[in-house]
Scaffold this motif. Structure first.
Motif, short mmCIF file in Angstrom:
data_model
loop_
_atom_site.label_atom_id
_atom_site.label_comp_id
_atom_site.label_asym_id
_atom_site.label_seq_id
_atom_site.Cartn_x
_atom_site.Cartn_y
_atom_site.Cartn_z
N TYR A 18 33.08 20.79 46.51
CA TYR A 18 33.18 19.75 47.54
C TYR A 18 33.50 20.29 48.92
CZ TYR A 18 33.18 16.08 43.97
OH TYR A 18 32.83 15.23 42.96
N GLY A 19 34.05 21.49 49.00
CA GLY A 19 34.65 21.92 50.26
C GLY A 19 33.74 22.61 51.23
N ARG A 20 32.49 22.90 50.86
CA ARG A 20 31.62 23.66 51.76
C ARG A 20 30.17 23.40 51.39
NH1 ARG A 20 29.97 28.28 48.84
NH2 ARG A 20 31.15 28.62 46.92
N SER A 21 29.26 23.88 52.23
CA SER A 21 27.83 23.76 51.92
C SER A 21 27.53 24.61 50.69
CB SER A 21 26.99 24.23 53.10
OG SER A 21 27.19 23.36 54.20
N GLU A 55 36.04 25.23 40.04
CA GLU A 55 37.06 24.61 40.88
C GLU A 55 36.38 23.59 41.78
OE1 GLU A 55 40.28 25.03 40.69
OE2 GLU A 55 40.10 26.52 39.09
N GLU A 56 36.92 22.37 41.81
CA GLU A 56 36.29 21.30 42.58
C GLU A 56 36.23 21.61 44.07
OE1 GLU A 56 36.74 17.13 40.47
OE2 GLU A 56 38.70 18.02 40.87
N ARG A 103 35.67 22.01 32.11
CA ARG A 103 36.33 22.81 33.13
C ARG A 103 37.80 23.04 32.75
NH1 ARG A 103 35.52 19.20 38.17
NH2 ARG A 103 35.94 17.66 36.54
N PRO A 104 38.33 24.21 33.09
CA PRO A 104 39.71 24.53 32.68
C PRO A 104 40.75 23.75 33.49
CG PRO A 104 38.83 26.28 34.08
CD PRO A 104 37.69 25.34 33.80
N ALA A 119 37.47 10.18 46.98
CA ALA A 119 38.58 11.11 46.72
C ALA A 119 38.05 12.25 45.85
CB ALA A 119 39.72 10.39 46.01
N ILE A 120 38.22 13.47 46.30
CA ILE A 120 37.57 14.61 45.65
C ILE A 120 38.54 15.69 45.20
CG2 ILE A 120 35.38 14.26 46.86
CD1 ILE A 120 36.26 16.51 48.77
#
Length: 409
Positions: A103-106, A98-99, A371-372, A270-271
């Motif tokens: 991208y969302g955390r360290s 899952e992106e 990736r699904p 954009a992520i």
């Protein structure tokens, strides 16, 4: 029927189609460099670097593939003269399906070393047959991206163990067969092994720098734009830090300095699909006083169709970086806009940038993203513009390499 006959854009204005390569079925293309009539392209999912003969841009031919070690990314690279630098980094998509997890955390956790981490150096004096001549290991998860324009030093985002994420590293290439790291800088709070504690909850990490006149312009993801003084490469020091996240969505990718105008072009990547991370912008920043950067405008957001409804990522990714030997301009900005294709902006008036051309490629005919549940949408991710105005555009998960001509040159 040639590949060139197959490319009918979804939309185009001011840009003409020239040629296309499916890269022998490896259409998951990322960063592209052009040297000695050949395109060198990193792959996101196929694990390696492809070499494409583009001396006839209407009929590009894939001539070699350099496989990456298992569980390893080689998505970014740099060329100058007869040398090529290729990153080795843990393949994060093999772990983060899952992106938002990537991208969302360290993302630096300790773990095994079943991957390669560092920088590989290749001799490309025979362009179709790169030959590895050196390797610099990194004790950690590796190197994400490099800026190198032929000088003694390369500047990279590296992820050593003990840090929350990618930090700034300086690599000495005086002996290309034995590159060595000689300098580091990080935002205080990133060195957890040294007792530091982050003050942020999102992802502060260097994506990569671009260096001009001894200043490194660094995109620090959710940490914004950071300027570093690298006049002493062994001791980088902070010049200034500008962050607009929040209220804006972050994901700052890089900073393109235009020294003759005292400007810096800063895309926020954009992520997430369907702008779930917020509408991202490419900022025009006045850096004429480097200690006090000021945002003065943004590049206009493409509005020729509803790109949010199209699916996938809508928003900036990367800009052409005015490298030595490529097309260089302080007025024209070439930008990839993911599902909105590639865009050209005129910033002659830095307070009122205007879009002057675009090209949106058609839906992909191949797909390499493992990736699904990913939408089958082409994402234009990188652009390299040659001196003659030819644009080499990579297309993410399945679009291959597209060669275009900006009609304004």
């Amino acid at each position: 029927m040639s590949q060139s006959d197959l490319m009918i854009p979804e939309s185009a204005s001011g840009i003409s189609f020239v040629g296309h390569s499916d890269v022998n079925g490896l259409g998951d293309t990322c960063q592209v460099m052009i040297a000695n009539g050949h395109a060198y392209v990193g792959h996101v999912f196929s694990g390696g670097v492809s070499v494409i003969d583009v001396r006839n841009p209407r009929d590009p031919r894939t001539v070699n593939f350099l496989p990456t070690p298992p569980n390893t990314w080689s998505i970014h690279l740099q060329t100058h003269g007869d040398l090529m630098l290729v990153i080795n980094e843990f393949d994060f998509y093999s772990q983060y399906q899952e992106e938002s997890d990537y991208y969302g955390r360290s993302i630096n956790e300790t773990g095994g070393r079943n991957f390669a981490a560092g920088i590989r150096v290749f001799d490309i004096s025979t362009p179709a047959r790169p030959r590895e001549i050196g390797f610099m290991p990194v004790d950690g998860k590796g190197v994400h991206r490099i800026w190198w324009d032929g000088g003694r030093y390369a500047y990279a985002s590296i992820m050593p163990w003990g840090f929350t994420d990618h930090i700034f590293g300086v690599i000495d290439l005086i002996n290309p067969e034995r590159p060595v790291e000689v300098g580091r800088w990080w935002v205080p709070g990133m060195w957890t092994a040294g007792g530091e504690t982050p003050t942020w909850t999102n992802r502060w990490a260097l994506h990569h720098p671009v260096v001009a006149n001894n200043i490194a312009y660094c995109g620090w993801r959710d940490g914004g734009l950071i300027l570093l003084d690298v006049s002493d490469p062994t001791k980088p020091t902070l010049v200034s830090h500008l962050n607009w996240s929040p209220p804006f969505g972050g994901g700052t990718h890089s900073g393109l300095p235009l020294p003759d105008r005292g400007l810096c072009i800063v895309p926020d990547e954009a992520i997430a699909d369907n702008i779930e991370d917020g509408l991202k912008h490419t900022w025009v920043v006045d850096v004429s006083v480097p200690t006090n950067p000021v945002t003065i405008s943004t590049l206009p957001t493409p509005a020729d169709r509803d790109f949010v409804a199209k699916g996938g990522h809508f928003g900036p990714h990367n800009v052409h970086e005015n490298r030595i030997g490529s097309f260089q301009s302080s007025n024209l900005i070439f930008s990839t806009y993911q599902n909105a294709g590639v865009r050209v902006f005129d910033i002659s008036n830095q307070f009122q940038p205007a879009e002057v051309a675009h090209f949106v490629p058609p839906a992909p005919t191949q797909w390499n993203d493992y990736r699904p549940n990913r939408p089958r949408v082409v994402h234009s991710v990188d652009v390299y513009v040659a001196q003659d105005g030819l644009m080499y555009v990579t297309e993410g998960a399945g679009g291959g390499l597209t060669i275009l001509q900006y009609d304004g040159i």
